[in-house]
Design a protein around this motif. Structure first.
Motif, PDB file in Angstrom:
ATOM      1  N   HIS A 128       7.041  -2.838  17.497  1.00 42.48           N
ATOM      2  CA  HIS A 128       6.841  -3.102  16.078  1.00 42.48           C
ATOM      3  C   HIS A 128       7.696  -2.238  15.165  1.00 42.48           C
ATOM      4  CE1 HIS A 128       3.509  -5.678  17.176  1.00 42.48           C
ATOM      5  NE2 HIS A 128       2.949  -4.693  17.858  1.00 42.48           N
ATOM      6  N   ASP A 175      -2.423  -1.087  16.358  1.00 41.14           N
ATOM      7  CA  ASP A 175      -2.103  -2.508  16.390  1.00 41.14           C
ATOM      8  C   ASP A 175      -0.718  -2.711  15.804  1.00 41.14           C
ATOM      9  OD1 ASP A 175      -2.480  -2.145  13.676  1.00 41.14           O
ATOM     10  OD2 ASP A 175      -4.478  -3.048  13.666  1.00 41.14           O
ATOM     11  N   THR A 223      -2.148 -10.848  17.994  1.00 38.49           N
ATOM     12  CA  THR A 223      -2.043  -9.446  17.613  1.00 38.49           C
ATOM     13  C   THR A 223      -2.582  -8.563  18.720  1.00 38.49           C
ATOM     14  OG1 THR A 223      -2.312 -10.040  15.300  1.00 38.49           O
ATOM     15  CG2 THR A 223      -2.643  -7.734  15.889  1.00 38.49           C
ATOM     16  N   THR A 262      -4.021  -5.086  20.103  1.00 40.06           N
ATOM     17  CA  THR A 262      -4.803  -3.973  19.570  1.00 40.06           C
ATOM     18  C   THR A 262      -5.085  -2.996  20.700  1.00 40.06           C
ATOM     19  OG1 THR A 262      -5.831  -5.399  17.929  1.00 40.06           O
ATOM     20  CG2 THR A 262      -6.911  -3.299  18.390  1.00 40.06           C
ATOM     21  N   PRO A 314       1.591   3.821   9.360  1.00 39.00           N
ATOM     22  CA  PRO A 314       2.415   2.696   9.830  1.00 39.00           C
ATOM     23  C   PRO A 314       3.436   3.142  10.864  1.00 39.00           C
ATOM     24  CG  PRO A 314       3.073   3.367   7.627  1.00 39.00           C
ATOM     25  CD  PRO A 314       1.838   4.153   7.944  1.00 39.00           C
ATOM     26  N   HIS A 347      -4.467   5.586   7.777  1.00 35.45           N
ATOM     27  CA  HIS A 347      -3.582   4.606   8.402  1.00 35.45           C
ATOM     28  C   HIS A 347      -2.155   5.152   8.385  1.00 35.45           C
ATOM     29  CE1 HIS A 347      -1.333   1.015   9.300  1.00 35.45           C
ATOM     30  NE2 HIS A 347      -0.765   1.030   8.109  1.00 35.45           N
ATOM     31  N   ASP A 380       0.194  -3.092  12.839  1.00 33.01           N
ATOM     32  CA  ASP A 380       0.407  -2.417  11.563  1.00 33.01           C
ATOM     33  C   ASP A 380       0.643  -0.919  11.706  1.00 33.01           C
ATOM     34  OD1 ASP A 380       0.064  -4.821  10.242  1.00 33.01           O
ATOM     35  OD2 ASP A 380      -2.121  -4.555  10.131  1.00 33.01           O
ATOM     36  N   HIS A 414      -4.471   3.692  13.346  1.00 33.85           N
ATOM     37  CA  HIS A 414      -5.600   3.859  12.432  1.00 33.85           C
ATOM     38  C   HIS A 414      -6.517   4.947  12.974  1.00 33.85           C
ATOM     39  CE1 HIS A 414      -4.392  -0.033  10.670  1.00 33.85           C
ATOM     40  NE2 HIS A 414      -4.188  -0.395  11.935  1.00 33.85           N
TER      41      HIS A 414
END
Length: 557
Positions: A151, A70, A2, A4, A86, A84, A72, A75
């Motif tokens: 992503h 990241d 992942t 970040t 997305p 958060h 997801d 944040h």
């Protein structure tokens, strides 16, 4: 694995803020407990401690932001809130350039997340406030865009160009202009509501007569009462502060606020007569000096209301230009609202005197009627001119109009209207003259100097020294002056320059490019460069470049 990406805020004074917040809270709590236990009111230390705690907490909230990205999404975390977002909810990333028109504050770059539904979220970090911080800022922006593409490929933008939003672009915020316009309109309406009361009070003051012995006590407020007094001293303050007359032994009053001129005219020891009306001293008369209180009448109030109305036109013009550019890309520069400011100034020239002299009837006599009609016609003409002068000129139409027409008499193909030479600045200058006029022609040759500038530092424009492009007998060249003569010029490598597109300026082109200029996107042997000039001048330069390169003299839009 992942990925970040994190941008923390490492403020060196964070521990000190926590300490001051804790001490302030402790002092406030101890003083409150002591006051409750003893049954006495708290002393000032409780208020001081509470104030220190609140200020420290507010500053902690401002410096405790943390942005993390990241797989997801993004944040956001602060002292009091976490959020958060997305990647699927993000449609684009933009750069917001702030404080570009305020020299007292350094220009600031921030990142804006464009969410679905065109809603926007300004990220607290990263922040760029100097040229030294720009590489790190761009690297973090590139990392964010890379994560977005990886992503959420369906919602990520397809172009690599990052929109730059500033106060000059179509995507600028309009809430401030709207709020200011509404406040000024409300001020104008409030002033108009006081017109009857102001005119009534002024008329009553002018019609007041001295009181007599037979005047009842209940009616003495509406007549003039004269009292004698002696001035003890004067206090003449600056023009923005109230000046004072002090009376001996504080009789009939301790002091009276007057203008600075009156305080300078009267001297200590002067015997004066005070005129009292409606329980206030309205006039002070001495040996050769008289001060009277000014009662604003209907003319003053209506003129103030008209001034507020005209001032509301300034943010209103900005809103109008924002509406006219609503179909443009958000990062495209829109024309200035200054032509409307000129129209408003012209309207003020006839409207304000009319409101002051004839506030209650603009058709009181044939002369006043002619004044009103003539001024209205002049204002209509001014606003029509402002509408035309602030029109959005498309690159295609402007370039086509500039090719094959002009006033220059220099040799060589391609004609056009050049800008006034010697007025354009180097790339480091904050402003460049944007108007167009007859081209500067060299007396020694048939050269024409057109005001134009390349936005990048290249071998033919080292350190952005060029302010003009020379066309004429010789090959096109970049010159740091407006002529005459080709001394200190750098020839353009026309064999490797290819014009790809002509467009309107964008927020990323910088504040030095005037709003009315256009930008030519040129390929310099694989390196993109940009040439800015007035539309007609740019069309002439593009035609000359293509002629020397052997291409058809047409400009792309």
């Amino acid at each position: 694995m992942t990925e970040t990406w994190e941008v923390p805020c490492s403020a060196p004074w964070r521990r000190a803020l926590w300490l001051s917040a804790g001490l302030g809270t402790a002092v406030t709590g101890l003083e409150a407990a002591r006051a409750i236990h003893l049954g006495t009111p708290p002393n000032p230390w409780a208020g001081i401690g509470l104030l220190v705690a609140l200020i420290s907490c507010a500053m902690l909230h401002a410096v405790s932001h943390r942005v993390t990205a990241d797989a997801d999404g993004v944040h956001l975390r602060s002292l009091l809130r976490r959020r958060h977002i997305p990647w699927s909810d993000i449609s684009d990333l933009q750069i917001r350039r702030m404080h570009t028109d305020n020299w007292r504050v350094p220009e600031t770059h921030r990142i804006v997340l464009v969410l679905r539904g065109r809603r926007k979220r300004l990220l607290p970090l990263p922040v760029c406030r100097s040229a030294a911080e720009l590489p790190d800022f761009e690297a973090k922006l590139a990392a964010l865009r890379a994560l977005h593409r990886r992503h959420a490929p369906t919602s990520a933008p397809r172009t690599d160009r990052v929109p730059v939003i500033s106060a000059r672009t179509a995507g600028r915020t309009w809430a401030g202009s709207l709020a200011l316009c509404v406040l000024l309109l409300a001020g104008a309406g409030t002033a108009l509501a006081f017109v009857p009361a102001a005119e009534t009070e002024k008329s009553a003051w002018e019609a007041a007569v001295p009181c007599t012995a037979a005047t009842p006590a209940a009616e003495r407020g509406e007549c003039l009462t004269t009292l004698r007094a002696e001035i003890e001293r004067t206090d003449a303050n600056h023009s923005k502060q109230r000046s004072w007359l002090y009376f001996t032994e504080g009789r009939p009053l301790e002091r009276l606020g007057v203008s600075r001129e009156a305080a300078l005219d009267f001297e200590a020891g002067d015997r004066v007569e005070l005129t009292v009306w409606r329980r206030g001293v309205r006039e002070v008369a001495g040996a050769g000096h008289v001060w009277r209180e000014h009662f604003p009448g209907a003319g003053d109030v209506v003129m103030a209301a008209a001034g507020c109305l005209l001032l509301a036109g300034l943010p209103g013009a900005r809103l109008l230009m924002r509406l006219r550019g609503r179909r443009l890309p958000e990062d495209e520069v829109i024309p200035s609202a200054l032509p409307f400011a000129g129209a408003l100034a012209g309207t003020a020239g006839w409207l304000l005197p009319l409101c002051y002299l004839h506030p209650l009837d603009f058709l009181a006599s044939p002369a006043v009627t002619a004044w009103t009609a003539g001024g209205s016609a002049a204002s209509a003409g001014l606003f029509a001119w402002a509408w035309y002068a602030s029109r959005i000129r498309r690159p295609d139409a402007a370039t086509a109009a500039g090719t094959g027409t002009g006033t220059g008499t220099a040799t060589g193909t391609g004609t056009g209207t050049g800008t006034e030479s010697g007025t354009a600045a180097a790339p480091t200058a904050p402003h460049v003259t944007s108007g167009t006029s007859a081209p500067r022609e060299s007396t020694a040759r048939g050269d024409v100097f057109l005001s134009a500038r390349f936005l990048e530092h290249t071998d033919f424009n080292p350190n952005g020294f060029g302010s003009h492009v020379v066309l004429g007998d010789g090959p096109p060249a970049v010159a740091p002056h407006g002529g005459p003569g080709r001394f200190a010029v750098k020839p353009l490598p026309v064999e490797r320059l290819t014009v790809r597109n002509v467009r309107r300026p964008r927020g990323g082109d910088g504040e030095a490019v005037p709003r009315k200029w256009h930008i030519a996107e040129i390929d310099d042997a694989g390196t993109p460069v940009h040439l800015a000039a007035a539309p007609a001048d740019l069309a002439r330069i593009v035609a000359e470049l293509r002629r020397h390169a052997g291409a058809p003299a047409e400009s792309g839009g």
